[in-house]
Scaffold this active site. Structure first.
Site, PDB file in Angstrom:
ATOM      1  N   ARG A  48     -43.801  52.648 -27.611  1.00 54.78           N
ATOM      2  CA  ARG A  48     -42.756  51.955 -27.931  1.00 54.78           C
ATOM      3  C   ARG A  48     -42.904  50.511 -27.917  1.00 54.78           C
ATOM      4  NH1 ARG A  48     -39.180  51.508 -24.034  1.00 54.78           N
ATOM      5  NH2 ARG A  48     -39.461  53.497 -22.878  1.00 54.78           N
ATOM      6  N   TYR A 100     -24.525  44.608 -47.761  1.00 54.99           N
ATOM      7  CA  TYR A 100     -24.979  46.173 -47.820  1.00 54.99           C
ATOM      8  C   TYR A 100     -23.823  46.696 -46.963  1.00 54.99           C
ATOM      9  CZ  TYR A 100     -27.174  50.393 -46.741  1.00 54.99           C
ATOM     10  OH  TYR A 100     -27.528  51.657 -46.589  1.00 54.99           O
ATOM     11  N   ASP A 172     -31.687  38.973 -46.194  1.00 51.90           N
ATOM     12  CA  ASP A 172     -32.075  40.203 -46.478  1.00 51.90           C
ATOM     13  C   ASP A 172     -32.729  40.140 -47.919  1.00 51.90           C
ATOM     14  OD1 ASP A 172     -32.081  42.992 -47.158  1.00 51.90           O
ATOM     15  OD2 ASP A 172     -30.411  43.438 -46.403  1.00 51.90           O
ATOM     16  N   LYS A 197     -37.385  50.728 -48.801  1.00 52.02           N
ATOM     17  CA  LYS A 197     -37.482  50.550 -50.280  1.00 52.02           C
ATOM     18  C   LYS A 197     -38.786  50.295 -50.878  1.00 52.02           C
ATOM     19  CE  LYS A 197     -33.218  50.967 -49.032  1.00 52.02           C
ATOM     20  NZ  LYS A 197     -32.368  52.610 -48.943  1.00 52.02           N
TER      21      LYS A 197
END
Ligand code: PLP
Length: 374
Positions: A48, A100, A172, A197
């Site tokens: 983690r 977004y 972004d 993406k």
């Protein structure tokens, strides 16, 4: 100095020193052995916190963006959430009015609860952006090109504005990828990617990344928050993202070539009211895009004459473009954005967003022309 395409293939992908394996190894171990004195021989403790597969991806993206440090997250939303939660209590954030929709929903539902103040502004309007700044503004968040209107933000101008106000600029850059745009070189402080993406590139992995210009306080805070809140990516996701990064320049060149052909065909079609693509000379910020980007990418939006019903009908008649959300994979996708943006959609009702894939451009154009003909 290696050229960008060469760097993309080799950064973070050096052969495994243990075995000579040419393809980067995938380490699934959740835990790493301590030395007898309790120290960490490889600097690794627990998956983690950090893991070797993820570190390879982070090193590669840092090199491609020209940054100082990268953090990989489970999703693009996790990456963005982490930056917002790492800001000081009471911070004010300036967001684009067409951000977004996931980030808009996140701030609207939880921003106040987290003690954040925020304003949604048209970042293409310098006066409106300047007017939105406050003494407690800590972050300007830009998205360029934006989803789904393909609006372009002037990254250098926004960086100057942010820094003049004692704030940082986040960009972004999901639609652009490091291949088409280098926000840090233009003055931005943080680059955000949904690696789901183009970086992943095959619609089979989720990831998000933050690339920092300086390995300073905010980067350390985001690392700590990733570790404690647990928004870490799995090693398999990191491995798939690294694999995608290596072919990204070749794919982006093809996506852009196809998207250019699709945008030109749509712009000439009588059933199409408007095409949003920064590569078209008719795009209101074409000159800025040409200055700031190396090419214009694979995303195209267009508005069908007749509004919502006509747009839905065109989407349903397409055969090659699959009607599905997301973007950046090999296959072309189409989506009626207003239908997926919740109760208060910001996209025009007749707008269809295309993720132009890696098929042959002539087949894609023919599919669109047949669907538009009815
Ligand atoms: N940023 C942009 C521009 C996006 O299009 C998306 C998702 O569609 C995200 C961020 C969120 O990324 P993810 O879906 O990986 O959480």
């Amino acid at each position: 100095m290696m050229r960008f395409e060469t760097l993309a293939v080799h950064a973070g992908a050096e052969p495994d020193p243990e075995t000579g394996a040419v393809t980067p190894p995938l380490h699934l171990s959740t835990t790493f052995e301590h030395a007898p004195d309790g120290s960490l021989p490889h600097g690794l403790l627990y998956q983690r916190y950090d893991n070797p597969t993820q570190q390879r991806f982070e090193q590669a993206l840092t090199a491609l963006e020209g940054g100082a440090r990268t953090l990989l997250f489970a999703t693009g939303m996790a990456a963005g959430t982490t930056v917002l939660q790492a800001l000081p209590a009471g911070a004010h954030v300036v967001m684009p009015d067409d951000v977004y929709h996931g980030y808009r929903a996140l701030l609207q539902h939880y921003g106040q609860r987290w003690g954040l103040h925020f304003a949604f502004v048209d970042l293409a309007d310098p006066d409106a952006t300047r007017a939105a700044l406050r003494p407690d503004t800590r972050l300007i968040w830009a998205e360029s090109p934006s989803n789904p209107l393909l609006k372009i933000s002037d990254i250098a101008a926004l960086a100057a504005l942010a820094h003049g106000a004692g704030a940082q600029l986040l960009v972004d850059s999901t639609f652009a990828t490091p291949c088409l745009q280098q926000p840090l070189a233009l003055g931005a402080d943080i680059v955000l990617h949904s690696a789901t993406k183009y970086i992943g590139g095959h619609s089979d992995v989720m990831g998000g990344a933050l690339v920092f210009r300086a390995d300073a306080a905010l980067a350390a805070e985001c690392w700590n928050l990733r570790k404690l809140a647990g928004a870490s990516a799995s090693p398999l996701a990191a491995w798939l993202c690294l694999r995608g990064l290596r072919s990204l320049p070749a794919r982006m060149a093809w996506h852009g070539r196809n998207a250019g052909a699709v945008a030109a065909a749509l712009a000439a079609h009588p059933q199409v009211e408007r095409v949003h693509y920064p590569g078209l000379a008719t795009h209101p910020q074409h000159a800025l895009a040409a200055r700031q980007m190396r090419a214009f990418g694979g995303m195209v939006s267009f508005e069908v004459r007749g509004g919502r019903e006509s747009a839905l009908a065109v989407a349903s008649r397409l055969r090659l473009f699959i009607n599905a959300t997301s973007l950046g994979g090999c296959e072309s996708l189409v989506e009626h954005r207003a239908s997926v943006e919740g109760a208060q959609p910001t996209s025009p009702p007749g707008l269809l967003r295309l993720s132009v894939g890696l098929e042959h451009a002539d087949d894609l154009v023919a599919d669109l022309q047949r669907a538009l003909a009815g």
